[in-house]
Design a protein around this motif. Structure first.
Motif, PDB file in Angstrom:
ATOM      1  N   LEU A 323      31.830  36.211  56.151  1.00 14.53           N
ATOM      2  CA  LEU A 323      32.756  35.416  55.271  1.00 14.53           C
ATOM      3  C   LEU A 323      31.874  34.874  54.074  1.00 14.53           C
ATOM      4  N   ILE A 324      30.578  34.276  54.251  1.00 15.77           N
ATOM      5  CA  ILE A 324      30.041  33.810  53.371  1.00 15.77           C
ATOM      6  C   ILE A 324      29.513  34.687  52.198  1.00 15.77           C
ATOM      7  N   LEU A 325      29.018  35.930  53.117  1.00 17.51           N
ATOM      8  CA  LEU A 325      28.554  37.224  52.222  1.00 17.51           C
ATOM      9  C   LEU A 325      29.809  37.766  51.276  1.00 17.51           C
ATOM     10  N   LEU A 326      30.886  37.739  52.102  1.00 14.19           N
ATOM     11  CA  LEU A 326      31.874  38.472  51.483  1.00 14.19           C
ATOM     12  C   LEU A 326      32.371  37.499  50.125  1.00 14.19           C
ATOM     13  N   ASN A 327      32.398  36.314  50.316  1.00 10.12           N
ATOM     14  CA  ASN A 327      32.569  35.559  49.057  1.00 10.12           C
ATOM     15  C   ASN A 327      31.491  35.852  47.999  1.00 10.12           C
ATOM     16  N   ILE A 328      30.352  35.948  48.395  1.00  8.71           N
ATOM     17  CA  ILE A 328      29.329  36.147  47.324  1.00  8.71           C
ATOM     18  C   ILE A 328      29.460  37.378  46.644  1.00  8.71           C
ATOM     19  N   LEU A 329      29.705  38.495  47.669  1.00  8.11           N
ATOM     20  CA  LEU A 329      29.925  39.948  47.018  1.00  8.11           C
ATOM     21  C   LEU A 329      31.231  39.928  45.908  1.00  8.11           C
ATOM     22  N   GLY A 334      33.860  40.365  41.048  1.00  6.67           N
ATOM     23  CA  GLY A 334      34.845  39.837  40.137  1.00  6.67           C
ATOM     24  C   GLY A 334      34.074  39.500  38.967  1.00  6.67           C
ATOM     25  N   ALA A 335      32.997  39.047  38.952  1.00  4.42           N
ATOM     26  CA  ALA A 335      32.013  39.010  37.696  1.00  4.42           C
ATOM     27  C   ALA A 335      31.996  40.202  36.716  1.00  4.42           C
ATOM     28  N   LEU A 336      31.856  41.213  37.725  1.00  7.09           N
ATOM     29  CA  LEU A 336      31.644  42.601  36.906  1.00  7.09           C
ATOM     30  C   LEU A 336      32.724  43.644  36.647  1.00  7.09           C
ATOM     31  N   LEU A 337      33.768  43.588  37.536  1.00  2.77           N
ATOM     32  CA  LEU A 337      34.749  44.431  37.616  1.00  2.77           C
ATOM     33  C   LEU A 337      36.008  43.976  37.150  1.00  2.77           C
ATOM     34  N   ASP A 338      36.868  44.321  36.513  1.00  3.77           N
ATOM     35  CA  ASP A 338      38.256  44.513  36.556  1.00  3.77           C
ATOM     36  C   ASP A 338      38.983  44.153  37.861  1.00  3.77           C
ATOM     37  N   ILE A 339      39.903  43.430  37.983  1.00  2.00           N
ATOM     38  CA  ILE A 339      40.635  42.916  39.401  1.00  2.00           C
ATOM     39  C   ILE A 339      41.148  44.186  40.057  1.00  2.00           C
ATOM     40  N   PHE A 340      41.721  45.049  39.202  1.00  2.37           N
ATOM     41  CA  PHE A 340      42.538  46.082  39.843  1.00  2.37           C
ATOM     42  C   PHE A 340      41.463  47.092  40.327  1.00  2.37           C
ATOM     43  N   ALA A 341      40.335  47.307  39.473  1.00  2.00           N
ATOM     44  CA  ALA A 341      39.313  48.169  39.982  1.00  2.00           C
ATOM     45  C   ALA A 341      38.786  47.760  41.345  1.00  2.00           C
ATOM     46  N   ALA A 342      38.764  46.451  41.022  1.00  2.00           N
ATOM     47  CA  ALA A 342      37.765  45.932  42.416  1.00  2.00           C
ATOM     48  C   ALA A 342      38.737  46.019  43.636  1.00  2.00           C
TER      49      ALA A 342
END
Ligand code: NA
Ligand code: NA
Lengths: 429, 307, 169
Positions: A323-329, A334-342
């Motif tokens: 979960l920690i890594l999931l949040n970081i990833l 989220g910082a790089l991609l558009d929300i729909f693409a992500a």
């Protein structure tokens, strides 16, 4: 050679090259190294004509410009002061609630900042809130409603999860459940942010007024042509008369009639100029969305998200670490991609693994969207930062600095949402 | 490099990935299949453009996506052509190779069709006759010429929405009827917002994988043969599997409480007369050749006689 | 004479862009509202409205971006100009303008070729509107933007370029 080109792009970005050119340059470089004909850039840019919700952006923006050219902000300020002025941090409270509802309706395409931010910022500043605080509040509230009905990202998550549920052993993911699950986390974010607002403005001289029923009635009467607007939009959507893009069209027409013919605060001769000016801003935003599509396309084509994910998958044992890594990833993505693409790229990759770690798919959906919400205000691709920069004529760096405290609050909320599954699942399971 | 709208993890994508491994092994790594699932490369039209410039080489899509290369491939999509799957199978055993050959002449190498099931009308109010359907707020996909034409022939006035807003529109009542294969109604949750299913196979749907000839011919003849053998076997298996899924989905929507409505013989007659008019228009506009239509009707007549 | 002609062309281009973008926005509002009225009061939809509206978004995007390029009003992450003293700024803009012009030209180049090919394929986007016509705004838009950044670059060389700025709508 390639590394030199990447360094050059970074340097040019820092030197102040337009962001669209930098992103295009990066996409072109990527496709060039894969020996793909660069006509792909054209194809990806043309994808701009392929969205059904995007139409809401120019229409809501135009409506927002009209509202900000007339005296709506004054009327809003007077009304909200009359209704909530007695509360500590009343205006900030109004800002949070209004943004959350508006974003839920518009799907978080940045419209909130354009249409509402333009009203809220002057109102907040007029109400004696510090400017930096107000900027941060408005910019970070622009994506606050992504967990509320009828949020589009949550719907998309649900559809992907349902399609996958045929192949996986998992409880069903009903869209209604996702919306129910999003309710408490969204409230948590609003409460925490409101708490911070009260705390942050404790020393400053934000005047509070005593509650006065007559003043409230007067303020309501003064805003009589604008008050039905949220009702028209919400009512239209929930009654099934309108889809989002149509609600935007109705809003634009309604506001045009109200400000030009009923309030008579905008002359017909001034209208074309307002239309053009609002569309210049929309053009800047749409151009970035279009080239981000090209860059996303390169990332997906080159398999970058999968590689990132495989790397993590090999190193993780426990649910907590996952979960920690999931949040970081997800924060990085989220910082790089558009929300729909992500969503489209990552859900099919993450969902099966998350199930193996014993995470409820409904909970995962909420975690996912909550992460992406923060991505809206993190550089380099924080859409809200750019839109706010455009709208408020501030530097992106200045806006980022202003949003940092709000981002920290949202991260606290995110951690609670992630590690207390009951917050999401209490109303569902 | 192949794109598809089917999401990762579905039977089809999993099957294709496995086929990719087999092909790589048998060609000693000279040929690799890379699948981009879930529509990450864009919709069919965007993918077609990307195939034109060589970023992608093929796509798995509904049959209609390949119609411009070989118009008669739409013969299976003729409205109300079939009464049951036996008739479909009889026609497909004869016409599948013809369609495959026609597409290959048109530039698309394919490896067999993929059963998509029958599309049925599902609605909030019972729909028996054509005029019942006219009274519904019927959803049709925006940007779809073929279904718009069919609606015109049936004198329907449909409501055009993008596929993503169908569920919310069903929930709010902006639309209250649609035609779709039960599998789609099930996975997209549309079934939960309607009460009735009209037991009349409106339309047969199918999908397929097309690899553009330009890229297929780049492989050595031996490798081409390996790819054909493996993918044809894969599609045979996937076809049978999707048929099973379609049948069980049809049963599943009934278990979920959808009441099956059976039109009377007269009403069926009426439906068919409109369908014939729609088909005649397709022939007139050159969408389907008369020769192909005659051939379809010939096979169907033989099959119906035999029973 | 030559200069007057250029100024005339320049002004005409501005009028065309401004007029088009206002017209597209107006059409968008009216068509969308017409579709709502048709659906809810007449129980029907017009097939061509939806795709036309979606393409209008593309046109608004590129027309808006073209107009924004007139005075270099694009979104940017500007660090150097706030760190470096004023006298180095012309040096920055010269490089940046050249780069931006190059990128726009690159897109325009490939885009033109693709649109010509699309024209030869002659595929209609919807109804009978040819898709090359809808896509043509992309090469046109990027060509105009490239041209504007070349002009900005040239103005920079003779010291007459407007100052690099954060977007000011
Ligand atoms: Na971001
Ligand atoms: Na983002």
């Amino acid at each position: 050679m390639i590394i030199a080109a990447i360094v050059l792009l970074v340097v040019l970005a820092l030197m102040g090259a337009p962001l669209f050119a930098i992103i295009l340059g990066a996409a072109a470089l990527g496709f060039y190294t894969l020996e793909i004909e660069l006509a792909v850039l054209h194809i990806d840019i043309y994808q701009l004509s392929n969205s059904v919700v995007l139409m809401a952006l120019p229409l809501f923006t135009f409506a927002g410009f009209l509202l900000s050219e007339s005296k709506t902000a004054d009327r809003m300020l007077r009304l909200s002061q009359a209704a909530f002025g007695w509360m500590p941090g009343g205006m900030a409270f109004v800002a949070l609630i209004a943004c959350a509802f508006f974003t839920a309706l518009t799907g978080g395409s940045g419209v909130t900042i354009v249409a509402l931010g333009a009203l809220l910022l002057p109102a907040l500043v007029k109400g004696n809130y510090p400017e930096k605080f107000s900027l941060g509040l408005v910019t970070s509230s622009g994506s606050l409603g992504l967990l509320l009905v009828p949020s589009v990202p949550l719907l998309i998550y649900g559809i992907i999860a349902q399609q996958m549920s045929q192949q996986l052993e998992m409880p069903t993911v009903e869209i209604v459940d996702l919306y129910l699950a999003g309710l408490l986390p969204a409230l948590l974010m609003i409460v925490l942010l409101y708490g911070y607002c009260v705390w942050a403005t404790r020393g400053t001289d934000v005047p509070r007024q005593a509650f006065d029923f007559r003043e409230l009635v007067d303020a309501l009467w003064e805003a009589r042509w604008e008050l039905p607007l949220p009702l028209v939009v919400l009512g239209g959507i929930f009654s099934g008369f309108l889809v989002i893009s149509e609600a935007a069209a109705v809003t634009a027409l309604y506001v045009l009639v109200a400000e030009v013919f009923l309030y008579r605060e905008i002359s017909l001769r001034k209208l074309p100029t307002i239309m053009r000016d609002s569309m210049i801003m929309v053009g800047g935003i749409l151009l970035i969305l279009a080239v981000a599509q090209a860059f996303s396309d390169y990332l997906v084509y080159a398999g970058v998200p999968e590689k990132l994910f495989e790397l993590i998958q090999t190193h993780v044992e426990s649910k907590i670490t996952f979960l920690i890594l999931l949040n970081i990833l997800l924060l990085l993505l989220g910082a790089l991609l558009d929300i729909f693409a992500a969503l489209v790229i990552m859900v099919p990759l993450i969902l099966p693994v998350a199930l193996r770690y014993g995470i409820d798919p409904v909970h995962l959906g909420i975690i996912f969207v909550a992460n992406m919400q923060i991505g809206y205000i993190t550089p380099p691709v924080g859409m809200n930062l750019f839109i706010a920069s455009y709208r408020f004529k501030k530097k992106v760096t200045e806006l980022f600095a202003a949003t940092i405290p709000f981002m920290l609050i949202l991260i606290i909320a995110l951690l609670m949402i992630t590690y207390i599954p009951q917050l999401s699942l209490w109303l569902v399971r | 490099k192949i794109s598809t709208l089917y999401p990762d993890g579905t039977t089809i994508v999993t099957g294709l990935k496995k086929a990719g491994k087999d092909i790589a092994a048998q060609t000693e790594g000279r040929v690799k299949l890379k699948i981009y699932p879930g529509g990450v490369m864009g919709d069919d039209r965007a993918v077609e453009r990307k195939i034109r410039i060589g970023q992608l080489h093929g796509l798995v899509a509904q049959g209609g996506a390949f119609a411009s290369a070989y118009k008669d491939s739409q013969i299976l999509n003729v409205p109300l052509a079939f009464n049951n799957y036996d008739e479909v199978d009889a026609v497909r055993s004869e016409l599948d190779p013809v369609i495959q050959k026609g597409l290959e002449d048109g530039g698309w190498v394919s490896f067999g069709l993929l059963d998509g099931g029958f599309a049925y009308v599902m609605s909030e109010q019972p729909v028996k006759s054509v005029s019942d359907l006219r009274e519904q707020k019927l959803w049709l996909p925006a940007n779809d010429e073929a279904s718009a034409k069919a609606a015109k022939a049936f004198e329907l006035s449909p409501i055009l929405l993008n596929i993503g807003s169908v569920l919310t529109s069903l929930q709010t009542g902006a639309v209250n009827a649609f035609a779709a294969p039960p599998v789609a109604a099930l996975t997209l949750q549309w079934y939960s917002r309607v009460n009735y299913l009209t037991d009349m196979p409106l339309l047969y749907t199918f999908g397929m994988l097309g690899i553009h000839e330009k890229y297929f011919k780049r492989m050595s003849p031996e490798d081409q043969q390996v790819v054909r053998t493996v993918l044809e076997a894969t599609f045979d298996k996937l076809d049978a599997q999707s048929r099973k899924e379609n049948l069980s989905a049809f049963a599943a929507v009934q278990q979920q409480g959808l009441e099956v409505i059976k039109p009377s013989d007269e009403q069926r007659e009426e439906w068919h007369s409109y369908a014939e008019r729609a088909t005649a228009e397709l022939v007139e506009e050159g969408e389907i050749s008369q020769a192909m239509l005659d051939r379809l009707n010939g096979i169907l007549a033989k099959q119906r006689d035999g029973q | 004479m030559m200069a007057a002609l250029l100024r005339g062309v320049h002004r005409t281009l501005h009028h065309i862009e401004d007029g088009l973008i206002v017209a597209v926005l107006l059409f968008m509002i009216l068509l969308a509202v017409a579709q709502i009225v048709l659906r809810n009061f007449f129980g029907t939809s017009l097939v061509w409205i939806e795709p036309l509206l979606q393409n209008a978004v593309l046109w608004i995007g590129l027309l808006g971006a073209m107009i924004a390029s007139r005075n270099d009003e694009h979104i940017r992450i500007d660090v150097a100009s706030s760190l470096l003293p004023e006298k180095y700024h012309p040096f920055l803009t010269t490089f940046v303008d050249l780069f931006t012009a190059f990128i726009c030209l690159l897109v325009a180049w490939y885009s033109v070729h693709f649109v010509i090919e699309e024209y030869e394929y002659a595929s209609p986007a919807f109804a009978s509107v040819p898709s090359w016509l809808l896509q043509a705004i992309i090469p046109v838009g990027f060509s105009v933007m490239a041209l504007r950044y070349v002009v900005l670059f040239a103005l920079g060389l003779i010291g007459k370029r407007p100052k690099m700025q954060e977007p000011t709508p």
